[in-house]
Write an enzyme that holds these catalytic residues in place. Sequence first.
Site, PDB file in Angstrom:
ATOM      1  NE  ARG A  42      43.413  42.312  44.857  1.00 20.91           N
ATOM      2  CZ  ARG A  42      42.142  42.225  45.255  1.00 20.91           C
ATOM      3  NH1 ARG A  42      41.854  42.220  46.536  1.00 20.91           N
ATOM      4  NH2 ARG A  42      41.162  42.132  44.387  1.00 20.91           N
ATOM      5  CE  LYS A  78      43.194  38.329  42.104  1.00 24.05           C
ATOM      6  NZ  LYS A  78      42.022  38.514  41.253  1.00 24.05           N
ATOM      7  N   PRO A 114      45.884  42.014  34.925  1.00 28.14           N
ATOM      8  CG  PRO A 114      45.322  43.785  33.553  1.00 28.14           C
ATOM      9  CD  PRO A 114      45.281  42.302  33.621  1.00 28.14           C
ATOM     10  CB  SER A 146      39.024  42.739  31.610  1.00 29.39           C
ATOM     11  OG  SER A 146      39.439  43.115  32.915  1.00 29.39           O
ATOM     12  CB  ALA A 183      37.694  50.521  35.755  1.00 26.83           C
ATOM     13  CG  ASP A 203      33.964  56.473  44.122  1.00 21.21           C
ATOM     14  OD1 ASP A 203      34.970  56.814  44.768  1.00 21.21           O
ATOM     15  OD2 ASP A 203      34.002  55.629  43.221  1.00 21.21           O
ATOM     16  CB  ALA A 259      31.954  44.411  39.717  1.00 23.04           C
TER      17      ALA A 259
HETATM   18  N1  LIG Z   1      38.090  45.535  36.602  1.00 24.74           N
HETATM   19  C1  LIG Z   1      37.637  44.299  36.395  1.00 24.74           C
HETATM   20  O1  LIG Z   1      37.617  43.777  35.269  1.00 24.74           O
HETATM   21  C2  LIG Z   1      37.091  43.500  37.554  1.00 24.74           C
HETATM   22  C3  LIG Z   1      36.781  42.140  37.360  1.00 24.74           C
HETATM   23  C4  LIG Z   1      36.239  41.399  38.418  1.00 24.74           C
HETATM   24  C5  LIG Z   1      36.039  42.011  39.657  1.00 24.74           C
HETATM   25  N2  LIG Z   1      36.391  43.328  39.815  1.00 24.74           N
HETATM   26  C6  LIG Z   1      36.161  43.927  41.141  1.00 24.74           C
HETATM   27  O2  LIG Z   1      35.224  44.988  41.015  1.00 24.74           O
HETATM   28  C7  LIG Z   1      35.527  46.036  41.940  1.00 24.74           C
HETATM   29  C8  LIG Z   1      35.708  47.339  41.194  1.00 24.74           C
HETATM   30  O3  LIG Z   1      36.755  47.206  40.252  1.00 24.74           O
HETATM   31  P1  LIG Z   1      37.238  48.462  39.388  1.00 24.74           P
HETATM   32  O4  LIG Z   1      38.148  47.925  38.350  1.00 24.74           O
HETATM   33  O5  LIG Z   1      36.049  49.282  38.986  1.00 24.74           O
HETATM   34  O6  LIG Z   1      38.086  49.267  40.482  1.00 24.74           O
HETATM   35  P2  LIG Z   1      38.386  50.859  40.494  1.00 24.74           P
HETATM   36  O7  LIG Z   1      39.537  51.017  41.419  1.00 24.74           O
HETATM   37  O8  LIG Z   1      38.478  51.394  39.117  1.00 24.74           O
HETATM   38  O9  LIG Z   1      37.061  51.464  41.168  1.00 24.74           O
HETATM   39  C9  LIG Z   1      36.731  51.274  42.515  1.00 24.74           C
HETATM   40  C10 LIG Z   1      36.037  52.553  42.980  1.00 24.74           C
HETATM   41  O10 LIG Z   1      35.527  52.337  44.293  1.00 24.74           O
HETATM   42  C11 LIG Z   1      35.727  53.525  45.051  1.00 24.74           C
HETATM   43  N3  LIG Z   1      35.652  53.160  46.479  1.00 24.74           N
HETATM   44  C12 LIG Z   1      36.587  52.623  47.282  1.00 24.74           C
HETATM   45  N4  LIG Z   1      36.098  52.425  48.512  1.00 24.74           N
HETATM   46  C13 LIG Z   1      34.806  52.854  48.495  1.00 24.74           C
HETATM   47  C14 LIG Z   1      33.763  52.909  49.453  1.00 24.74           C
HETATM   48  N5  LIG Z   1      33.937  52.459  50.703  1.00 24.74           N
HETATM   49  N6  LIG Z   1      32.553  53.423  49.092  1.00 24.74           N
HETATM   50  C15 LIG Z   1      32.357  53.872  47.836  1.00 24.74           C
HETATM   51  N7  LIG Z   1      33.319  53.855  46.881  1.00 24.74           N
HETATM   52  C16 LIG Z   1      34.524  53.346  47.196  1.00 24.74           C
HETATM   53  C17 LIG Z   1      37.072  54.045  44.571  1.00 24.74           C
HETATM   54  O11 LIG Z   1      37.232  55.424  44.853  1.00 24.74           O
HETATM   55  C18 LIG Z   1      36.963  53.768  43.068  1.00 24.74           C
HETATM   56  O12 LIG Z   1      36.378  54.854  42.354  1.00 24.74           O
HETATM   57  C19 LIG Z   1      36.785  45.567  42.691  1.00 24.74           C
HETATM   58  O13 LIG Z   1      36.368  44.916  43.880  1.00 24.74           O
HETATM   59  C20 LIG Z   1      37.406  44.553  41.745  1.00 24.74           C
HETATM   60  O14 LIG Z   1      38.177  43.593  42.438  1.00 24.74           O
HETATM   61  C21 LIG Z   1      36.880  44.082  38.799  1.00 24.74           C
END
Ligand SMILES: NC(=O)c1ccc[n+]([C@@H]2O[C@H](COP(=O)([O-])OP(=O)(O)OC[C@H]3O[C@@H](n4cnc5c(N)ncnc54)[C@H](O)[C@@H]3O)[C@@H](O)[C@H]2O)c1
Length: 351
Positions: A42, A78, A114, A146, A183, A203, A259
């Site tokens: 991170r 981590k 990542p 992922s 994502a 969002d 998530a």
């Molecule tokens: N990408 C993965 O494979 C993965 C795996 C496990 C957990 N996660 C967790 O899932 C969550 C989302 O991951 P991601 O990869 O989609 O991240 P991302 O950065 O692609 O998407 C996060 C979205 O949340 C929005 N956001 C931020 N603060 C906000 C708020 N207060 N209200 C509404 N929207 C808000 C951002 O603008 C963004 O569009 C994270 O907490 C991440 O740690 C992701």
Amino acid sequence: MEDVLRQWGGEYALTAYDEPSGAYMFIAVHSTRLGPGAGGTRMKTYATPGDGLLDACRLAEAMTLKMAVAGLPMGGAKSVLAVPGELDPEVRRNLLLRHGRNVHALGGAYRTGPDMNTNSADMDTLNEVTPYAFGRSVANGGSGSSAPDTAVGVFHGIVASVAHAFGSADLTGRRVLVQGAGAVGGPLAEMLVKAGAHVIVSDVSLERVEALYDTLGVEVVAPASEFDTECDVYAPCATGGVLDATTIPRLRCRIVAGAANNPLSQRSDGELLRAAGILYAPDFVINAGGGIHLIGYEALGWTTEQVEAHLIGIGTTLTEIYRAADAEGISTEEAAERVAHARLAVGPSPS
Ligand SMILES: NC(=O)c1ccc[n+]([C@@H]2O[C@H](COP(=O)([O-])OP(=O)(O)OC[C@H]3O[C@@H](n4cnc5c(N)ncnc54)[C@H](O)[C@@H]3O)[C@@H](O)[C@H]2O)c1
């Protein structure tokens, strides 16, 4: 930092300061009981270096639980690169290379991937100095993002949660609020719409919600109203720490299942949700799809069918956890932790 390390209980934390970028570097290895510690890198700005270490340690501990519950032969770890702000590309690349050398120095006891503000291209950079980086680009031998499989796992988790709470797994007409159209939230919203759910999205990025409004016809709510919106399922897919003693009483849902890592500000918030009659899908159970994708494809050589079976398994595991929580009168968080600790007590399965 002393308090963080004293209270943590993990195996060790590697720390460094990178003079050119001004970044504090942390690799927290919480447990290698079930296999090498696995967890993403991170990159984030924190108020203090201690906050960065705390984040690394908390997230590493959650990874231990996640790997154990998902039945993956990995431990929990981590990395946090606590940067002072936006970095010049060359300085950022050199920071990543130094991080890669630190990962390599651990000799495979820690495998990274990542996470927030790092991507497949960054894993390619790490791969210049260490083989211990999951989630490289497809062109560089990796399995790609992922996030779509994280979304698939969350989808199965939502179906299992709806079945437990309402007695039917049918999502038709169920109101699901997806907080964060990123994502994971984007593909999740698409699967929910296909399954007949009424999807509501929030969002902070107007561009992202507009894209989903245009392509999927979802309802949109402002981030300020997301906790007060009437829905069946609230799916936090943005940042951690969104649920606390202030936001939980505002929730108008029956289920919290999304998530986001560490959506509860503190452990006791799981009890607050239970007292409010809200079914909570513990984050480290429902969001394991990304880890299943990366480790399944890149470390265990699984086929797509094997990965899919494990993603479906997230729903089955959640159902077992909900039943155990009901039977024992405990929070779902505690029931899930018991599953993890039981697996950790047994140790690695012979292979
Ligand atoms: N990408 C993965 O494979 C993965 C795996 C496990 C957990 N996660 C967790 O899932 C969550 C989302 O991951 P991601 O990869 O989609 O991240 P991302 O950065 O692609 O998407 C996060 C979205 O949340 C929005 N956001 C931020 N603060 C906000 C708020 N207060 N209200 C509404 N929207 C808000 C951002 O603008 C963004 O569009 C994270 O907490 C991440 O740690 C992701």
